[in-house]
Structure formats: C-alpha cells, structure tokens
Write a protein that holds these residues in place. Structure first.
Motif, mmCIF file in Angstrom:
data_model
loop_
_atom_site.group_PDB
_atom_site.id
_atom_site.type_symbol
_atom_site.label_atom_id
_atom_site.label_comp_id
_atom_site.label_asym_id
_atom_site.label_seq_id
_atom_site.Cartn_x
_atom_site.Cartn_y
_atom_site.Cartn_z
ATOM 1 N N UNK A 75 15.806 -10.911 8.391
ATOM 2 C CA UNK A 75 17.114 -10.350 8.047
ATOM 3 C C UNK A 75 17.420 -10.553 6.562
ATOM 4 N N UNK A 76 16.943 -11.658 6.003
ATOM 5 C CA UNK A 76 17.219 -11.937 4.596
ATOM 6 C C UNK A 76 16.287 -11.168 3.662
ATOM 7 N N UNK A 77 15.030 -11.095 4.006
ATOM 8 C CA UNK A 77 14.032 -10.490 3.120
ATOM 9 C C UNK A 77 13.897 -8.988 3.366
ATOM 10 N N UNK A 78 14.223 -8.529 4.567
ATOM 11 C CA UNK A 78 14.039 -7.126 4.933
ATOM 12 C C UNK A 78 14.650 -6.133 3.969
ATOM 13 N N UNK A 79 15.942 -6.261 3.628
ATOM 14 C CA UNK A 79 16.541 -5.287 2.692
ATOM 15 C C UNK A 79 15.876 -5.291 1.314
ATOM 16 N N UNK A 80 15.545 -6.460 0.799
ATOM 17 C CA UNK A 80 14.889 -6.541 -0.510
ATOM 18 C C UNK A 80 13.496 -5.918 -0.453
ATOM 19 N N UNK A 81 12.805 -6.102 0.649
ATOM 20 C CA UNK A 81 11.484 -5.515 0.811
ATOM 21 C C UNK A 81 11.576 -3.989 0.866
ATOM 22 N N UNK A 82 12.589 -3.471 1.536
ATOM 23 C CA UNK A 82 12.789 -2.012 1.572
ATOM 24 C C UNK A 82 13.068 -1.470 0.172
ATOM 25 N N UNK A 83 13.879 -2.183 -0.612
ATOM 26 C CA UNK A 83 14.159 -1.760 -1.985
ATOM 27 C C UNK A 83 12.872 -1.764 -2.822
ATOM 28 N N UNK A 84 12.060 -2.784 -2.645
ATOM 29 C CA UNK A 84 10.812 -2.888 -3.392
ATOM 30 C C UNK A 84 9.862 -1.744 -3.035
ATOM 31 N N UNK A 85 9.758 -1.433 -1.757
ATOM 32 C CA UNK A 85 8.892 -0.332 -1.323
ATOM 33 C C UNK A 85 9.406 0.999 -1.845
ATOM 34 N N UNK A 86 10.741 1.182 -1.869
ATOM 35 C CA UNK A 86 11.300 2.419 -2.415
ATOM 36 C C UNK A 86 11.038 2.522 -3.917
ATOM 37 N N UNK A 87 11.046 1.382 -4.612
ATOM 38 C CA UNK A 87 10.789 1.378 -6.051
ATOM 39 C C UNK A 87 9.327 1.738 -6.343
ATOM 40 N N UNK A 88 8.414 1.231 -5.531
ATOM 41 C CA UNK A 88 6.991 1.529 -5.736
ATOM 42 C C UNK A 88 6.710 2.990 -5.437
ATOM 43 N N UNK A 89 7.356 3.544 -4.460
ATOM 44 C CA UNK A 89 7.219 4.939 -4.066
ATOM 45 C C UNK A 89 5.909 5.155 -3.323
ATOM 46 N N UNK A 90 4.794 5.323 -4.032
ATOM 47 C CA UNK A 90 3.511 5.594 -3.390
ATOM 48 C C UNK A 90 2.414 4.932 -4.217
ATOM 49 N N UNK A 91 1.504 4.235 -3.557
ATOM 50 C CA UNK A 91 0.452 3.523 -4.280
ATOM 51 C C UNK A 91 -0.510 4.466 -4.988
ATOM 52 N N UNK A 92 -0.567 5.712 -4.556
ATOM 53 C CA UNK A 92 -1.461 6.656 -5.237
ATOM 54 C C UNK A 92 -0.922 7.039 -6.617
ATOM 55 N N UNK A 93 0.315 6.670 -6.932
ATOM 56 C CA UNK A 93 0.888 6.945 -8.248
ATOM 57 C C UNK A 93 0.468 5.916 -9.297
ATOM 58 N N UNK A 94 -0.364 4.947 -8.911
ATOM 59 C CA UNK A 94 -0.726 3.866 -9.820
ATOM 60 C C UNK A 94 -2.234 3.814 -10.015
ATOM 61 N N UNK A 95 -2.645 3.397 -11.243
ATOM 62 C CA UNK A 95 -4.057 3.174 -11.536
ATOM 63 C C UNK A 95 -4.465 1.799 -11.017
ATOM 64 N N UNK A 96 -5.754 1.529 -11.044
ATOM 65 C CA UNK A 96 -6.254 0.222 -10.624
ATOM 66 C C UNK A 96 -5.770 -0.845 -11.603
ATOM 67 N N UNK A 97 -5.517 -2.053 -11.143
ATOM 68 C CA UNK A 97 -5.075 -3.121 -12.048
ATOM 69 C C UNK A 97 -6.128 -3.441 -13.106
ATOM 70 N N UNK A 98 -5.646 -3.803 -14.297
ATOM 71 C CA UNK A 98 -6.520 -4.157 -15.413
ATOM 72 C C UNK A 98 -6.121 -5.548 -15.880
ATOM 73 N N UNK A 99 -7.115 -6.450 -16.017
ATOM 74 C CA UNK A 99 -6.819 -7.791 -16.513
ATOM 75 C C UNK A 99 -7.124 -7.844 -18.003
ATOM 76 N N UNK A 100 -6.147 -8.252 -18.780
ATOM 77 C CA UNK A 100 -6.299 -8.388 -20.228
ATOM 78 C C UNK A 100 -6.974 -9.715 -20.550
ATOM 79 N N UNK A 101 -7.520 -9.862 -21.779
ATOM 80 C CA UNK A 101 -8.198 -11.124 -22.142
ATOM 81 C C UNK A 101 -7.288 -12.349 -22.056
#
Length: 129
Positions: A75-101
C-alpha cells in the motif's frame, strides 16, 4: 594345434547356453512385483510428507505473521511504483546502459520524451497559452 582351436572354441560356445542361469518371467502390472514397488513408493512419499509437515506448518505460520506487513508495504510503495513505471513509459525507448570510466552508469533515452503539459511552439516560434 592351430587347426584344432576353432572347433574347440565353437564347441565351448555352443555348450555355454546349457550352463546359463534360468530367468524368471518379467512381472506384468497386475502381478505382485509392481504392486510391491507401488507400495514402496507410497511409503517413501508418506515418510517424506511426514518429515516435511513441521517445516510446512512453520512456513504457514510465518506467512500469517508477515502477511499484514507485506500488505502495508504494498500500500505504501504501490503508488510510487506506478508513478515510476509511468515515468519510464516503455523500456524499448532506452538504449543499453553504458558504464563510464568513473563508475557512473548512463541510460540514454533513444526516443524524445513528449509531455502533454509542455507548450508546443507554432510555425513562427510563438507559444499560445
């Protein structure tokens, strides 16, 4: 001597089945052999279940105690998790992660983010409110 060896070998091989051990016929599913195996398997499974029963009871009690805490967490984390998922939208909109030096990790968005609250400029650059 070499000529006598093949006939002696053939005679020994021909006599070998006479000394073979008698075999018993394989039991069919309706005979006692398989019913004894079935009974043995049932006894083994009953023994395993009786040994596992205390652990299963303990796990059931632990889940009864943890259940309300998990519901409160959801109940506490659910709404924040929904907001986070809405912010991300779709994972296909992102490139693979890159680690800097220096150890930073960048996850670049490959599709532009369009928000409906942002004013869209007109053909001459004017913004209508």
């Amino acid at each position: 001597m070499r000529r006598a060896l093949p006939p002696l070998l053939a005679a020994a091989l021909a006599a070998a089945p006479a000394f073979a051990q008698e075999t018993t016929p394989t039991p069919t599913p309706g005979e006692d052999g398989f019913s004894l195996i079935e009974e043995g398997a049932k006894l083994v499974l009953r023994g395993l279940l009786s040994e596992m029963q205390p652990a299963l009871d303990d796990m059931d009690q632990a889940m009864d105690q943890i259940g309300p805490a998990l519901e409160a967490f959801g109940a506490e984390v659910g709404p924040k998790l929904r907001q986070f998922i809405a912010l991300i939208d779709d994972f296909s909109n992102y490139d693979a992660p890159v680690m800097l030096p220096n150890g930073d990790i960048l996850i670049r968005r490959n599709a532009p983010l369009v928000t409906p609250t942002e004013p869209i400029p007109g053909p001459n650059g004017e913004i209508e409110l």
